[in-house]
Design an enzyme around this catalytic site. Structure first.
Site, PDB file in Angstrom:
ATOM      1  N   HIS A 135       0.878  -1.180   0.000  1.00 19.38           N
ATOM      2  CA  HIS A 135       0.000   0.000   0.000  1.00 19.38           C
ATOM      3  C   HIS A 135       0.915   1.231   0.000  1.00 19.38           C
ATOM      4  O   HIS A 135       0.999   1.969   0.978  1.00 19.38           O
ATOM      5  CB  HIS A 135      -0.924  -0.023   1.221  1.00 19.38           C
ATOM      6  N   ARG A 299      -2.946  11.814   3.101  1.00 16.60           N
ATOM      7  CA  ARG A 299      -3.109  11.027   1.871  1.00 16.60           C
ATOM      8  C   ARG A 299      -3.277  11.971   0.681  1.00 16.60           C
ATOM      9  O   ARG A 299      -2.721  11.756  -0.394  1.00 16.60           O
ATOM     10  CB  ARG A 299      -4.333  10.101   1.972  1.00 16.60           C
TER      11      ARG A 299
HETATM   12  N1  NVA Z   1      -4.721  -4.063   5.402  1.00  7.67           N
HETATM   13  C1  NVA Z   1      -5.959  -3.412   5.040  1.00  7.67           C
HETATM   14  C2  NVA Z   1      -5.704  -1.988   4.701  1.00  7.67           C
HETATM   15  C3  NVA Z   1      -6.909  -1.193   4.329  1.00  7.67           C
HETATM   16  C4  NVA Z   1      -6.592   0.228   3.982  1.00  7.67           C
HETATM   17  C5  NVA Z   1      -6.592  -4.166   3.899  1.00  7.67           C
HETATM   18  O1  NVA Z   1      -5.883  -4.596   2.991  1.00  7.67           O
HETATM   19  O2  NVA Z   1      -7.813  -4.329   3.918  1.00  7.67           O
HETATM   20  N1   CP Z   2      -6.319   3.690   4.270  1.00  9.91           N
HETATM   21  C1   CP Z   2      -7.020   3.414   3.159  1.00  9.91           C
HETATM   22  O1   CP Z   2      -6.474   3.044   2.131  1.00  9.91           O
HETATM   23  O2   CP Z   2      -8.364   3.617   3.277  1.00  9.91           O
HETATM   24  P1   CP Z   2      -9.458   3.168   2.215  1.00  9.91           P
HETATM   25  O3   CP Z   2      -9.458   1.676   2.170  1.00  9.91           O
HETATM   26  O4   CP Z   2     -10.729   3.745   2.706  1.00  9.91           O
HETATM   27  O5   CP Z   2      -9.062   3.737   0.867  1.00  9.91           O
END
Ligand code: NVA
Ligand code: CP
Length: 311
Positions: A135, A299
């Site tokens: 991410h 962000r």
């Molecule tokens: N680890 C989480 C992050 C969401 C922003 C997921 O992948 O769902």
């Molecule tokens: N932190 C983040 O990526 O949030 P969302 O899943 O809401 O985009």
């Protein structure tokens, strides 16, 4: 970062993983993000006429809205496409349609392979907006938030991720170590970050004199930390083995008792969304140490800087 320039990095011009940004580019991006945050109107026409396609296989609040607002607030445009990528037609065909119409593709996928394939076939930059493995946009906002708290020189500052060694932890490891941070990841046994990510993070940590430690002891992990970070125990697409995971993760809840083991000036971070009462508590999320909404705000600024650098 120019897609047409033969730089040594493999995915020049894309942000498939955190490491598509060189360390110099990472510093430049964070400085630019701070400048944008201070004077957003100066960048109001910076992406005039540019457009983004947003392909999302999974839900999103922050990533979707911040990318859409980033494009709009800089004079550009975005269009959102929800649903499975590569089901109705091959990923490589989608990439070669989209690159005729838009200037950048932002993709949230299950598999990292989908991001890689989009990037391989697209002539315009592809940004990873979360996959199972990374991410990177989140990590940019995270380190921007930590910088704004502790100053731009983060060498020797400690950030501890407590919880599931998954996408958010991987990206934090790969980004914060390169800024010279001591990164600690505390997970239950069996939930450590992927072996290849640990190897990669140890390697890139040397670029910035940072370090990485993996532990199964949450108290040892947060001791001395300037920032304590957690994420959900059930990531999107990973909602399996519920009773087992709850039992495994329960000693890793970031609550007031665990926060008290960190430095007195430590901040609390969470990528959000949070499951209050699981990985953390109301008390910690609402505490004076919490920087979760600054982090969410960042962000927007970090992704504006990213878009400017890629476009
Ligand atoms: N680890 C989480 C992050 C969401 C922003 C997921 O992948 O769902
Ligand atoms: N932190 C983040 O990526 O949030 P969302 O899943 O809401 O985009």
């Amino acid at each position: 970062m120019n897609k047409n320039t033969a730089l040594p990095r493999v995915a020049v011009g894309d942000l498939r993983t955190d490491l598509d940004l060189t360390r110099d580019e990472l510093f430049a991006l964070l400085d630019l993000a701070a400048a944008i945050k201070a004077n957003p109107r100066d960048f109001g026409r910076a992406l005039d006429g540019k457009s983004a396609a947003m392909l999302f296989e999974k839900p999103s609040l922050r990533t979707r809205v911040t990318f859409e607002m980033a494009m709009a607030q800089m004079g550009g445009h975005s269009t959102f496409v929800a649903g499975p990528i590569g089901e109705r037609e091959p990923v490589r065909d989608m990439a070669r349609n989209l690159d005729r119409w838009v200037d950048v593709i932002v993709a949230r996928t299950y598999s990292q392979r989908t991001v890689e394939e989009l990037a391989n076939y697209s002539r315009v930059p592809v940004i990873n907006a979360l996959s199972k493995d990374y991410h990177p946009c989140q990590a940019l906002a995270d380190v921007l938030t930590i910088r704004q708290e502790f100053g731009n020189d983060l060498r020797g500052k400690k950030v501890t991720f407590v919880g599931d060694g998954f996408n958010v932890a991987h990206s934090l490891m790969l980004t914060a170590t390169r800024l010279g941070m001591e990164v600690c990841v505390a997970t239950p046994p069996g939930y450590e970050p992927k072996r290849e990510m640990i190897v990669l993070a140890h390697t890139v940590a040397q670029e910035g004199s940072g370090s990485l430690k993996i532990t199964n002891d949450p108290v040892e992990g947060v001791t001395g930390a300037h920032a304590v970070y957690t994420d959900v125990w059930f990531s999107m697409g990973e909602q399996t083995d519920v009773p087992q995971r709850l039992a495994d993760f329960s000693p890793f809840q970031v609550n007031e008792a665990l926060m008290a083991k960190a430095r007195p000036e430590a901040i609390f971070l969470h990528c959000l969304p949070a499951k209050r009462g699981e990985e953390t508590t109301d008390a910690v999320m609402e505490s004076p140490q919490s920087r979760i909404f600054e982090e969410a705000e960042n962000r927007l600024h970090a992704q504006k800087a990213l878009l400017l650098m890629l476009l």
